[in-house]
Design a protein around this motif. Structure first.
Motif, mmCIF file in Angstrom:
data_model
loop_
_atom_site.group_PDB
_atom_site.id
_atom_site.type_symbol
_atom_site.label_atom_id
_atom_site.label_comp_id
_atom_site.label_asym_id
_atom_site.label_seq_id
_atom_site.Cartn_x
_atom_site.Cartn_y
_atom_site.Cartn_z
ATOM 1 N N ALA A 123 0.835 -1.208 0.000
ATOM 2 C CA ALA A 123 0.000 0.000 0.000
ATOM 3 C C ALA A 123 0.868 1.255 0.000
ATOM 4 N N SER A 124 2.004 1.200 0.719
ATOM 5 C CA SER A 124 2.897 2.370 0.731
ATOM 6 C C SER A 124 3.438 2.652 -0.667
ATOM 7 N N HIS A 125 3.699 1.588 -1.437
ATOM 8 C CA HIS A 125 4.194 1.796 -2.801
ATOM 9 C C HIS A 125 3.086 2.259 -3.735
ATOM 10 N N CYS A 126 1.854 1.909 -3.447
ATOM 11 C CA CYS A 126 0.739 2.455 -4.228
ATOM 12 C C CYS A 126 0.653 3.968 -4.029
ATOM 13 N N VAL A 127 0.871 4.425 -2.799
ATOM 14 C CA VAL A 127 0.897 5.873 -2.548
ATOM 15 C C VAL A 127 2.096 6.504 -3.239
ATOM 16 N N ARG A 128 3.242 5.810 -3.235
ATOM 17 C CA ARG A 128 4.417 6.315 -3.961
ATOM 18 C C ARG A 128 4.102 6.456 -5.451
ATOM 19 N N ALA A 129 3.380 5.478 -6.003
ATOM 20 C CA ALA A 129 3.035 5.521 -7.419
ATOM 21 C C ALA A 129 2.140 6.714 -7.728
ATOM 22 N N VAL A 130 1.183 7.003 -6.840
ATOM 23 C CA VAL A 130 0.307 8.164 -7.034
ATOM 24 C C VAL A 130 1.116 9.457 -6.924
ATOM 25 N N ARG A 131 2.054 9.498 -5.969
ATOM 26 C CA ARG A 131 2.901 10.685 -5.821
ATOM 27 C C ARG A 131 3.706 10.939 -7.090
ATOM 28 N N LEU A 132 4.275 9.876 -7.667
ATOM 29 C CA LEU A 132 5.029 10.017 -8.914
ATOM 30 C C LEU A 132 4.112 10.468 -10.044
ATOM 31 N N ALA A 133 2.882 9.948 -10.086
ATOM 32 C CA ALA A 133 1.944 10.328 -11.141
ATOM 33 C C ALA A 133 1.620 11.815 -11.079
ATOM 34 N N ILE A 134 1.461 12.365 -9.876
ATOM 35 C CA ILE A 134 1.183 13.796 -9.730
ATOM 36 C C ILE A 134 2.324 14.615 -10.319
ATOM 37 N N MET A 135 3.558 14.221 -10.012
ATOM 38 C CA MET A 135 4.714 14.995 -10.474
ATOM 39 C C MET A 135 4.947 14.816 -11.972
ATOM 40 N N ALA A 136 4.908 13.575 -12.455
ATOM 41 C CA ALA A 136 5.241 13.313 -13.862
ATOM 42 C C ALA A 136 4.183 13.862 -14.810
ATOM 43 N N SER A 137 2.919 13.829 -14.402
ATOM 44 C CA SER A 137 1.873 14.357 -15.278
ATOM 45 C C SER A 137 1.966 15.873 -15.383
ATOM 46 N N ARG A 138 2.349 16.534 -14.289
ATOM 47 C CA ARG A 138 2.445 17.994 -14.305
ATOM 48 C C ARG A 138 3.705 18.481 -15.020
ATOM 49 N N LEU A 139 4.826 17.793 -14.827
ATOM 50 C CA LEU A 139 6.099 18.282 -15.353
ATOM 51 C C LEU A 139 6.418 17.754 -16.745
ATOM 52 N N LEU A 140 6.038 16.521 -17.042
ATOM 53 C CA LEU A 140 6.451 15.897 -18.306
ATOM 54 C C LEU A 140 5.289 15.551 -19.228
ATOM 55 N N GLY A 141 4.070 15.729 -18.772
ATOM 56 C CA GLY A 141 2.930 15.393 -19.606
ATOM 57 C C GLY A 141 2.693 13.908 -19.752
ATOM 58 N N ILE A 142 3.325 13.087 -18.919
ATOM 59 C CA ILE A 142 3.090 11.636 -18.942
ATOM 60 C C ILE A 142 1.755 11.358 -18.253
ATOM 61 N N SER A 143 0.970 10.459 -18.796
ATOM 62 C CA SER A 143 -0.330 10.170 -18.198
ATOM 63 C C SER A 143 -0.154 9.618 -16.788
ATOM 64 N N GLY A 144 -1.156 9.873 -15.939
ATOM 65 C CA GLY A 144 -1.088 9.411 -14.562
ATOM 66 C C GLY A 144 -0.965 7.911 -14.455
ATOM 67 N N ARG A 145 -1.683 7.175 -15.316
ATOM 68 C CA ARG A 145 -1.642 5.706 -15.242
ATOM 69 C C ARG A 145 -0.260 5.181 -15.619
ATOM 70 N N SER A 146 0.318 5.741 -16.681
ATOM 71 C CA SER A 146 1.655 5.283 -17.084
ATOM 72 C C SER A 146 2.684 5.602 -16.008
ATOM 73 N N SER A 147 2.567 6.775 -15.381
ATOM 74 C CA SER A 147 3.522 7.161 -14.336
ATOM 75 C C SER A 147 3.427 6.231 -13.137
ATOM 76 N N ALA A 148 2.193 5.910 -12.726
ATOM 77 C CA ALA A 148 2.011 5.015 -11.583
ATOM 78 C C ALA A 148 2.542 3.618 -11.892
ATOM 79 N N LEU A 149 2.245 3.124 -13.098
ATOM 80 C CA LEU A 149 2.744 1.806 -13.500
ATOM 81 C C LEU A 149 4.271 1.809 -13.593
#
Length: 312
Positions: A59-85
């Motif tokens: 579960a902690s890594h699921c939160v890490r994945a969401v945290r990465l998705a927030i940053m990568a989608s805002r800065l690089l335009g990568i979709s949230g799902r791809s960033s989390a995966l």
């Protein structure tokens, strides 16, 4: 023209093959370690405790994945799902490579999908900044309860402090420094060679500015998420410590701290070895599903990144 087209067509499969190798080879190393040592570390431990602690850690890594998705989608335009995966498919390999060198795996994936090396580097720096704050708090707790720190924790303290300081410099002072450098080049160096670098400086300034904006706007959210991440990891370690007879006298915080201090899993023994093996096994179990969903997205995600607004 036809020759250059053939070269481009040949480069695409070669690039994808290298991309897949970066994902599969570290996971193969993680599987090898689990088969050779990890499974033996877990043998004989109460399975209920392993399942509960492993689920909390995951579960902690699921939160890490969401945290990465927030940053990568805002800065690089990568979709949230791809960033989390992306986080889930790189985590097992990153766990077995010593002293956070596994971050290179995540950096490579972010660079490939987002088509911006400075942007990928800033995201890694953002992650390390917030994790660094939590590690400093962890070191403070360990010092308060167990006295002076040994050599390993002191080295970690120094490296973490440098990472936190670098994050502050980049996200607080970076845009202003780069703007001043651009202004200096325009005023004092008008030769073609210097002016050619203005575009690169401007691209770096833009991504740094966007990182600073993300740090300012989403900083409190990312900080709370980081607290949740490390709280879940401490809870998972506590469950393992309290339910295993071999860990009597070892608190979850100490177990987590030892895991952070030691580095590569190949050197773990006793309680830390069991904890690390459980962490790696939990991530390895979800890796095939995450990879199965992630791989079809690899071909199209760079196109999405190239077509986003403000590409760098």
């Amino acid at each position: 023209m036809r020759t250059s087209g053939r070269l481009r067509n040949a480069r695409l499969p070669a690039g994808l093959a290298l991309h897949y190798a970066v994902l599969f080879l570290p996971f193969g190393l993680a599987l090898w370690w689990l088969v050779e040592e990890g499974v033996a570390e877990l043998a004989g431990k109460p399975w209920q405790a392993l399942v509960l602690a492993g689920g909390i850690y995951l579960a902690s890594h699921c939160v890490r994945a969401v945290r990465l998705a927030i940053m990568a989608s805002r800065l690089l335009g990568i979709s949230g799902r791809s960033s989390a995966l992306l986080h889930m498919v790189t985590s097992p390999g990153a766990l077995v490579i010593p002293f956070k060198l596994g971050e290179i795996l995540r950096l490579h994936q972010l660079w490939y999908l987002g088509k911006s090396f400075p942007g990928a580097l800033i995201i890694i720096l953002l992650e390390r900044f917030f994790d660094g704050l939590m590690i400093l708090a962890l070191l403070g707790i360990v010092y308060a309860y167990h006295g002076p720190l040994a050599t390993g924790p002191m080295v970690l303290l120094a490296v973490t402090s440098v990472a936190v300081l670098a994050g502050l410099v980049v996200f607080v002072l970076g845009p202003g420094i780069l703007r001043a450098v651009q202004h200096y080049v325009v005023l004092n160096h008008r030769n073609p060679n210097s002016l050619r670098h203005l575009g690169q400086l401007d691209g770096l300034r833009q991504i740094t500015t966007r990182g600073a904006d993300l740090f300012r706007v989403q900083g409190p959210v990312l900080l709370v998420m980081s607290m949740v991440i490390w709280g879940l990891e401490a809870l998972a370690a506590t469950v393992l410590a309290l339910t295993s007879a071999n860990f009597v006298g070892t608190s979850g915080i100490v177990l987590l701290a030892e895991r952070v201090f030691e580095g590569p899993v190949a050197s773990f023994q006793g309680a830390v070895g069991t904890w690390s093996s459980l962490c790696l096994l939990s991530l390895a179990l979800v890796w095939p599903l995450a990879m199965w969903i992630y791989l079809p997205r690899v071909r199209n995600e760079p196109l999405r990144a190239q077509n986003r607004t403000g590409v760098l």
